[in-house]
Design an enzyme around this catalytic site. Structure first.
Site, mmCIF file in Angstrom:
data_model
loop_
_atom_site.group_PDB
_atom_site.id
_atom_site.type_symbol
_atom_site.label_atom_id
_atom_site.label_comp_id
_atom_site.label_asym_id
_atom_site.label_seq_id
_atom_site.Cartn_x
_atom_site.Cartn_y
_atom_site.Cartn_z
ATOM 1 N N ASP A 67 0.816 -1.212 0.000
ATOM 2 C CA ASP A 67 0.000 0.000 0.000
ATOM 3 C C ASP A 67 0.849 1.261 0.000
ATOM 4 O OD1 ASP A 67 0.935 -0.542 2.569
ATOM 5 O OD2 ASP A 67 -1.039 -0.925 3.412
ATOM 6 N N ASN A 135 -7.365 -3.259 14.480
ATOM 7 C CA ASN A 135 -8.756 -3.560 14.109
ATOM 8 C C ASN A 135 -8.843 -4.757 13.156
ATOM 9 O OD1 ASN A 135 -7.825 -2.548 11.718
ATOM 10 N ND2 ASN A 135 -9.147 -0.743 11.672
ATOM 11 N N HIS A 137 -7.086 -5.123 10.326
ATOM 12 C CA HIS A 137 -6.860 -4.862 8.895
ATOM 13 C C HIS A 137 -5.563 -5.516 8.413
ATOM 14 C CE1 HIS A 137 -4.684 -0.775 9.825
ATOM 15 N NE2 HIS A 137 -3.779 -1.683 9.585
ATOM 16 N N GLU A 142 -9.628 -2.090 5.557
ATOM 17 C CA GLU A 142 -10.246 -1.845 6.852
ATOM 18 C C GLU A 142 -11.470 -2.758 7.022
ATOM 19 O OE1 GLU A 142 -8.562 -0.247 8.820
ATOM 20 O OE2 GLU A 142 -7.973 1.751 8.195
HETATM 21 C C1 F6R Z 1 1.524 -1.623 6.148
HETATM 22 C C2 F6R Z 1 0.225 -2.229 6.271
HETATM 23 C C3 F6R Z 1 -0.556 -2.271 7.546
HETATM 24 C C4 F6R Z 1 0.282 -2.623 8.773
HETATM 25 C C5 F6R Z 1 -0.573 -2.624 10.031
HETATM 26 C C6 F6R Z 1 0.251 -2.901 11.272
HETATM 27 O O1 F6R Z 1 2.026 -1.755 4.819
HETATM 28 O O2 F6R Z 1 -0.214 -2.701 5.298
HETATM 29 O O3 F6R Z 1 -1.585 -3.200 7.406
HETATM 30 O O4 F6R Z 1 0.870 -3.882 8.579
HETATM 31 O O5 F6R Z 1 -1.201 -1.376 10.174
HETATM 32 O O6 F6R Z 1 1.128 -1.845 11.476
HETATM 33 P P1 F6R Z 1 2.249 -1.928 12.612
HETATM 34 O O7 F6R Z 1 3.196 -3.004 12.214
HETATM 35 O O8 F6R Z 1 2.894 -0.556 12.583
HETATM 36 O O9 F6R Z 1 1.537 -2.210 13.877
#
Ligand code: F6R
Length: 263
Positions: A67, A135, A137, A142
């Site tokens: 992303d 959450n 995701h 989301e």
């Molecule tokens: C990042 C992504 C997100 C993160 C998720 C966890 O490319 O796709 O889904 O993997 O938000 O983020 P952290 O590792 O910072 O807790």
């Protein structure tokens, strides 16, 4: 789903690096799907260490990140392109022209289509590395994202914007939109490796692994994947109910491997 529970975040990084190195085995091309965020940073550090020790090469790798924020230029320090350059690409022998991150400045609909096509032209993703949001995701899919979704524009939830706002300076508006691979795109990867560390991720891990398959918990879609590895530390595993079983499965796998080794 294979659930591997390890003692610490360092162990998670180590085992994840083993999986990535296996995918990057000499003599074969490899398409990696990569994630940003805090969780994979240790993994990337371990891969850089192994690369410098001569244990792994990225020379035949192609990569696709999950992303990118809409509206951020690739050279904005908080863009996911800048993150990947800083945390991994600048320190290994990957060909920069074969590293792909969605373009946050392009028209999102055109970019989404182009990205899907580029993944397909590369032959699909061999190993997709994922983190998980609190959450549930994955990527920026989301809760309520379609389980069949493809790369597209997504509106971030207030909780994700809030979680990311720590990376933006005072007076800077954190992005509210992102281009993300869809859940269907992620499920197309031949192997998926989800990493989670820390107690804050425990509810999301429990819901993803032991809850119902639901668009409310996008990571639960991995229950539908036939080669999904969930690699967690004790804290992230602390709300799982079947820990004994997961550990039994791993012990049995080690026992069988040892038996095969000894003929
Ligand atoms: C990042 C992504 C997100 C993160 C998720 C966890 O490319 O796709 O889904 O993997 O938000 O983020 P952290 O590792 O910072 O807790």
């Amino acid at each position: 789903m294979r659930v591997i529970i390890t003692e610490s975040a360092d162990h998670v990084a180590h085992i994840a690096a083993d999986c990535v190195c296996e995918a990057l085995a000499p003599g074969q091309d490899c398409v990696l799907g990569l994630a940003t965020g805090s969780t994979p940073v240790r993994l990337y550090g371990e891969l850089i260490r192994r690369h410098h020790a001569g244990a792994v090469s990225f020379a035949r790798a192609t990569s696709f990140n999950l992303d990118e924020y809409v509206g951020l230029a690739p050279d904005h320090p908080q863009s996911y392109r800048a993150f990947m350059n800083r945390e991994l690409f600048d320190h290994v022998d990957i060909d920069p022209s074969r590293t792909h991150v969605p373009d946050g400045l392009a028209d999102p609909a055109d970019e989404a289509q182009r990205y899907e096509q580029a993944i397909s032209d590369a032959g699909g993703i061999d190993l997709q590395v994922l983190g998980i949001g609190r959450n549930g995701h994955i990527g920026f899919n989301e809760p309520t994202s379609s389980l069949a979704s493809r790369t597209r524009l997504k509106t971030l939830t207030p909780s994700t914007i809030e979680a990311n706002s720590r990376f933006f300076g005072p007076g800077e508006t954190p992005p509210r939109l992102a281009i993300t691979m869809g859940i269907g795109t992620i499920l197309d990867a031949r192997r998926v490796l989800l990493l989670a560390t820390g107690r804050a991720k425990a509810p999301a891990v429990r819901n993803a692994v032991e809850g119902p398959l639901s668009a409310m918990v996008p990571a639960s879609a991995l229950q539908w994947h036939n080669d999904a590895v969930i690699l967690v530390d004790r804290d992230a595993a602390s709300l799982l109910q079947q820990v004994e079983y997961y550990e039994h499965v791993e012990n049995e796998a080690r026992r069988l491997a040892a038996e095969q080794c000894h003929g």
